[in-house]
Write an enzyme that holds these catalytic residues in place. Structure first.
Site, PDB file in Angstrom:
ATOM      1  N   GLY A 162      88.090   9.441  28.438  1.00 10.59           N
ATOM      2  CA  GLY A 162      87.282   9.981  27.342  1.00 10.59           C
ATOM      3  C   GLY A 162      88.159  10.625  26.291  1.00 10.59           C
ATOM      4  NE  ARG A 170      85.292   5.853  30.365  1.00 11.87           N
ATOM      5  CZ  ARG A 170      85.668   7.121  30.464  1.00 11.87           C
ATOM      6  NH1 ARG A 170      86.675   7.470  31.235  1.00 11.87           N
ATOM      7  NH2 ARG A 170      85.025   8.052  29.784  1.00 11.87           N
ATOM      8  CG  ASP A 197      90.395  13.517  37.354  1.00 11.80           C
ATOM      9  OD1 ASP A 197      89.829  12.702  36.589  1.00 11.80           O
ATOM     10  OD2 ASP A 197      89.786  14.267  38.130  1.00 11.80           O
ATOM     11  CB  THR A 214      89.283  16.068  29.743  1.00 10.99           C
ATOM     12  OG1 THR A 214      87.906  16.347  30.043  1.00 10.99           O
ATOM     13  CG2 THR A 214      90.127  16.922  30.660  1.00 10.99           C
ATOM     14  CG  ASP A 242      84.599  17.373  31.017  1.00 15.36           C
ATOM     15  OD1 ASP A 242      83.828  17.622  30.072  1.00 15.36           O
ATOM     16  OD2 ASP A 242      84.711  16.238  31.525  1.00 15.36           O
ATOM     17  CG  ASP A 274      87.369  18.076  34.666  1.00 13.49           C
ATOM     18  OD1 ASP A 274      88.318  17.888  33.887  1.00 13.49           O
ATOM     19  OD2 ASP A 274      86.575  17.180  34.980  1.00 13.49           O
ATOM     20  NE  ARG A 300      83.873  13.854  33.594  1.00 13.06           N
ATOM     21  CZ  ARG A 300      84.826  12.953  33.558  1.00 13.06           C
ATOM     22  NH1 ARG A 300      84.589  11.741  33.985  1.00 13.06           N
ATOM     23  NH2 ARG A 300      85.997  13.263  33.088  1.00 13.06           N
TER      24      ARG A 300
HETATM   25  P1  ATP Z   1      87.952  11.505  31.458  1.00 12.98           P
HETATM   26  O1  ATP Z   1      88.130  12.717  32.318  1.00 12.98           O
HETATM   27  O2  ATP Z   1      87.808  11.821  30.046  1.00 12.98           O
HETATM   28  O3  ATP Z   1      86.939  10.515  31.962  1.00 12.98           O
HETATM   29  P2  ATP Z   1      89.861   9.959  32.826  1.00 12.98           P
HETATM   30  O4  ATP Z   1      91.302   9.743  32.606  1.00 12.98           O
HETATM   31  O5  ATP Z   1      89.486  10.635  34.108  1.00 12.98           O
HETATM   32  O6  ATP Z   1      89.341  10.716  31.571  1.00 12.98           O
HETATM   33  P3  ATP Z   1      88.847   7.412  33.731  1.00 12.98           P
HETATM   34  O7  ATP Z   1      87.900   6.474  33.098  1.00 12.98           O
HETATM   35  O8  ATP Z   1      88.552   7.910  35.096  1.00 12.98           O
HETATM   36  O9  ATP Z   1      89.078   8.582  32.696  1.00 12.98           O
HETATM   37  O10 ATP Z   1      90.283   6.699  33.794  1.00 12.98           O
HETATM   38  C1  ATP Z   1      90.839   6.084  32.653  1.00 12.98           C
HETATM   39  C2  ATP Z   1      91.525   4.803  33.047  1.00 12.98           C
HETATM   40  O11 ATP Z   1      92.549   5.076  34.007  1.00 12.98           O
HETATM   41  C3  ATP Z   1      90.629   3.777  33.734  1.00 12.98           C
HETATM   42  O12 ATP Z   1      89.905   2.998  32.831  1.00 12.98           O
HETATM   43  C4  ATP Z   1      91.626   2.951  34.504  1.00 12.98           C
HETATM   44  O13 ATP Z   1      92.230   1.979  33.693  1.00 12.98           O
HETATM   45  C5  ATP Z   1      92.670   3.979  34.901  1.00 12.98           C
HETATM   46  N1  ATP Z   1      92.393   4.411  36.287  1.00 12.98           N
HETATM   47  C6  ATP Z   1      91.503   5.336  36.698  1.00 12.98           C
HETATM   48  N2  ATP Z   1      91.485   5.419  38.048  1.00 12.98           N
HETATM   49  C7  ATP Z   1      92.382   4.524  38.486  1.00 12.98           C
HETATM   50  C8  ATP Z   1      92.821   4.119  39.775  1.00 12.98           C
HETATM   51  N3  ATP Z   1      92.325   4.664  40.894  1.00 12.98           N
HETATM   52  N4  ATP Z   1      93.766   3.162  39.828  1.00 12.98           N
HETATM   53  C9  ATP Z   1      94.283   2.603  38.734  1.00 12.98           C
HETATM   54  N5  ATP Z   1      93.910   2.928  37.491  1.00 12.98           N
HETATM   55  C10 ATP Z   1      92.967   3.872  37.357  1.00 12.98           C
END
Ligand code: ATP
Length: 324
Positions: free
Chosen positions: A11, A72, A103, A126, A128, A130, A172
């Protein structure tokens, strides 16, 4: 370290642009090449890179969102996808990676490092707040300011009509935005996932505030709250028990993620970018840059992913006292 790639993933959050700017300028300062990767990991797989220099990041410190775009990527979750990404980085001469995201993005970065030994550094972006290992994530302060500005406006109409408002805010599974904006905007009650007060206590609290002479009330509800009802169901529930209450609902939504970053987030982003690049230059890898007690600190990505950010119990008490 000769060439660093920077990307934004997950995000978007205000302050991401300021962080990109900082990474790029720190590289320029140390005479290291830097490329921007568009659309997060998906762009990495597709080789969507752009060489950047100190001037490519002009006029963005004040802008919300991310000029590199975020995405994503399903492909990056597969070993095959990550292998393609690795080959694309190698072909472009990139030897280190800075990931600005949450994360999920860090989990991907860590896997990428484990599989190819590629040096990675994370910057927490982020709204959040978090993420373990930092007192503040990028975008959180801006989101709080956006939320209290919105709630101030709702307060005007609430007090003009003696209304009770349920205001849903983002966060979240974490209650940081709700708790801090609730205190900052003077909410009567704050519902957060970390503390389920229960419907009975909510009603009691609303009745109490009425009996003490309050004519309007604001209740801030975290989207991940565990009371078992969303804001619309809360409105119905309260109306069933108190047909005389004039209850309204407001879901603030995505406006919370937008807007110009606050000064705090700009400064934080600038500090985090410098720390991320200079840590890579010192040969460090697999860390997330964070701020603790106003000092820049590194936390192993593994810990940042697994740990959880804790709600400030003292602030919960402050909220309760303020609602007297
Ligand atoms: P936000 O907290 O804003 O959602 P985020 O980094 O947690 O941010 P995610 O959509 O969970 O957002 O992860 C972003 C991208 O990271 C995913 O689209 C994917 O490409 C990669 N990713 C997330 N989890 C994994 C995983 N377990 N293995 C490999 N790549 C991952």
């Amino acid at each position: 370290v000769k060439k660093i790639a920077v990307l934004t993933s997950g995000g978007d959050a205000p302050g991401m642009n300021a962080a990109i700017r900082s990474v790029v300028r720190t590289c320029a300062y140390h005479n290291i090449e830097v490329v921007g990767v568009y659309r997060g990991y998906q762009g990495m797989i597709e080789g969507d890179f752009e060489p950047m220099n100190a001037r490519s990041v002009r006029d963005i410190i004040n802008r919300g969102g991310t000029i590199l775009k975020s995405a994503r990527s399903k492909d990056f979750r597969t070993p095959e996808g990550r292998k393609v990404a690795y080959e694309k980085l190698k072909a472009a001469g990139v030897d280190s990676l800075v990931v600005i995201g949450g994360d999920g993005s860090f989990t991907g970065a860590l896997l990428f490092n484990k599989e190819f030994g590629f040096p990675v550094m994370g910057i927490p972006g982020t709204i959040d707040n978090d993420i373990y290992g930092t007192d503040f994530t990028l975008g959180y302060d801006t989101a709080l300011n956006t939320v209290i500005e919105a709630i101030d406006k709702i307060r005007d109409t609430a007090s003009s009509h003696n209304r009770l408002f349920f205001i849903e805010v983002m966060g979240r599974d974490a209650g940081h935005i709700a708790l801090n904006s609730g205190v900052g905007a003077g909410a009567e009650e704050i519902l957060i996932p970390e503390e389920n007060i229960g419907l009975k206590k909510l009603l009691e609290s609303l009745e109490k505030s009425r009996s003490t002479g309050k004519t309007s009330s604001l209740v801030v509800v975290a989207e991940g709250d565990k009371i078992g009802k969303n804001v619309f169901e809360l409105k119905e529930y309260v109306e069933q028990h108190h047909p005389d209450y004039d209850v309204r609902v407001s879901v603030l939504g995505h406006m919370q993620r937008g807007g110009a970053p606050s000064c705090f987030d700009r400064v934080l982003a600038s500090r985090m970018g410098v720390k991320a690049v200079e840590s890579l230059l010192e040969g460090k890898s697999n860390y997330m840059v964070g701020i603790r007690n106003n000092k820049m600190e590194l936390t192993p990505l593994e810990k940042a992913i697994k740990g959880s950010s804790k709600i400030d119990m003292e602030l919960l008490r402050v909220a309760e006292i303020m609602a007297t």
